[in-house]
Design a protein around this motif. Structure first.
Motif, PDB file in Angstrom:
ATOM      1  N   UNK A 129     -53.200  21.699  70.197  1.00 50.79           N
ATOM      2  CA  UNK A 129     -53.611  22.496  71.355  1.00 50.79           C
ATOM      3  C   UNK A 129     -53.564  21.664  72.635  1.00 50.79           C
ATOM      4  N   UNK A 130     -53.995  20.412  72.543  1.00 48.75           N
ATOM      5  CA  UNK A 130     -53.957  19.520  73.703  1.00 48.75           C
ATOM      6  C   UNK A 130     -52.524  19.273  74.151  1.00 48.75           C
ATOM      7  N   UNK A 131     -51.640  19.050  73.176  1.00 45.30           N
ATOM      8  CA  UNK A 131     -50.229  18.826  73.500  1.00 45.30           C
ATOM      9  C   UNK A 131     -49.607  20.073  74.118  1.00 45.30           C
ATOM     10  N   UNK A 132     -49.933  21.252  73.563  1.00 43.27           N
ATOM     11  CA  UNK A 132     -49.391  22.503  74.103  1.00 43.27           C
ATOM     12  C   UNK A 132     -49.850  22.738  75.539  1.00 43.27           C
ATOM     13  N   UNK A 133     -51.114  22.410  75.816  1.00 40.79           N
ATOM     14  CA  UNK A 133     -51.619  22.576  77.180  1.00 40.79           C
ATOM     15  C   UNK A 133     -50.875  21.654  78.142  1.00 40.79           C
ATOM     16  N   UNK A 134     -50.628  20.420  77.699  1.00 40.37           N
ATOM     17  CA  UNK A 134     -49.897  19.466  78.530  1.00 40.37           C
ATOM     18  C   UNK A 134     -48.471  19.948  78.796  1.00 40.37           C
ATOM     19  N   UNK A 135     -47.815  20.463  77.746  1.00 43.83           N
ATOM     20  CA  UNK A 135     -46.443  20.973  77.899  1.00 43.83           C
ATOM     21  C   UNK A 135     -46.426  22.180  78.833  1.00 43.83           C
ATOM     22  N   UNK A 136     -47.420  23.056  78.673  1.00 47.16           N
ATOM     23  CA  UNK A 136     -47.497  24.245  79.533  1.00 47.16           C
ATOM     24  C   UNK A 136     -47.622  23.846  81.007  1.00 47.16           C
ATOM     25  N   UNK A 137     -48.507  22.900  81.295  1.00 53.02           N
ATOM     26  CA  UNK A 137     -48.698  22.458  82.678  1.00 53.02           C
ATOM     27  C   UNK A 137     -47.416  21.823  83.227  1.00 53.02           C
ATOM     28  N   UNK A 138     -46.760  21.037  82.383  1.00 56.57           N
ATOM     29  CA  UNK A 138     -45.538  20.348  82.801  1.00 56.57           C
ATOM     30  C   UNK A 138     -44.449  21.345  83.180  1.00 56.57           C
ATOM     31  N   UNK A 139     -44.239  22.337  82.318  1.00 58.28           N
ATOM     32  CA  UNK A 139     -43.154  23.276  82.579  1.00 58.28           C
ATOM     33  C   UNK A 139     -43.543  24.358  83.585  1.00 58.28           C
ATOM     34  N   UNK A 140     -44.825  24.527  83.842  1.00 55.88           N
ATOM     35  CA  UNK A 140     -45.237  25.385  84.956  1.00 55.88           C
ATOM     36  C   UNK A 140     -44.774  24.774  86.272  1.00 55.88           C
ATOM     37  N   UNK A 141     -44.898  23.448  86.378  1.00 55.96           N
ATOM     38  CA  UNK A 141     -44.387  22.760  87.567  1.00 55.96           C
ATOM     39  C   UNK A 141     -42.871  22.910  87.672  1.00 55.96           C
ATOM     40  N   UNK A 142     -42.203  22.818  86.525  1.00 57.43           N
ATOM     41  CA  UNK A 142     -40.740  22.954  86.520  1.00 57.43           C
ATOM     42  C   UNK A 142     -40.315  24.353  86.959  1.00 57.43           C
ATOM     43  N   UNK A 143     -41.048  25.366  86.505  1.00 59.51           N
ATOM     44  CA  UNK A 143     -40.734  26.739  86.907  1.00 59.51           C
ATOM     45  C   UNK A 143     -40.802  26.886  88.423  1.00 59.51           C
TER      46      UNK A 143
END
Length: 207
Positions: free
Chosen positions: A68-82
């Motif tokens: 869950x922690x990793x998924x949250x980090x990935x989500x935040x990262x790719x939100x910036x990319x979007x």
């Protein structure tokens, strides 16, 4: 059928000492009394089973929390990319900004968004022809096309399709196990779809 006596049960268990060990589900249902003098061996077995079960549950919970922690980090990262997709209006700037964002992740050492060239044909045919996605290790020849020598595992995403490739998005990691086929790629694939639409739009604007 006559009722089974306690003695028959006792005789059976004496003759078959492994019966309860071979039937752990039955053992787990037994309610054993603990005498004042000390616990019976079956109580010890039940306690051991409970400890093992609790250990497994604890490990599963820790794994879920880590995921869950990793998924949250990935989500935040790719939100910036979007957000970068709609604030950059040329390929080179978009590629540079994506690299700067993605490489803030400690697990990712390289990020490359490259336009399609014929030199990538063998890589596309070997790694990306079926699904347009590849996670894992690559050969030295394939690695030299996109990555540094120390890169151990990669994630490759084809933008476009086999007949009309537009670009390749590539991530590299120094960890040999970071990118592997079983890794969840939901957030990345969502971004890749948006990236493909944006690059096609930029092509039309430049046409």
């Amino acid at each position: 059928m006559s009722e089974i006596t306690k003695q028959q049960v006792s005789d059976f268990l004496t003759e078959n000492p492994d019966f309860l060990l071979q039937n752990p589900d039955l053992l787990a249902q037994l309610e054993l009394q603990q005498h004042a003098q000390g616990a019976t061996s079956l109580v010890h077995i039940q306690q051991r089973q409970l400890r093992e079960h609790n250990t497994k549950l604890k490990a599963q919970i820790e794994q879920l929390i880590e995921q869950a922690t990793e998924n949250e980090s990935i989500y935040r990262l790719f939100s910036q990319c979007h957000r970068q997709l709609w604030t950059n209006y040329d390929f080179k700037t978009l590629a540079a900004n994506l690299r700067n964002i993605i490489c803030t992740s400690p697990a990712i050492s390289e990020c490359h968004l490259v336009r399609y060239e014929t030199k990538y044909d063998a890589l596309i045919e070997h790694r990306l022809e079926e699904t347009g996605t590849y996670l894992g290790r690559v050969s030295q020849q394939e690695r030299d096309l996109l990555f540094a020598e120390q890169t151990q595992s990669t994630a490759l995403y084809l933008i476009g399709n086999n007949q009309h490739p537009v670009a390749i998005l590539a991530f590299g990691s120094l960890d040999a196990n970071h990118f592997e086929p079983a890794k969840d790629s939901f957030f990345v694939l969502e971004f890749v779809r948006s990236l493909q639409l944006r690059l096609l739009e930029l092509q039309l604007e430049l046409a």
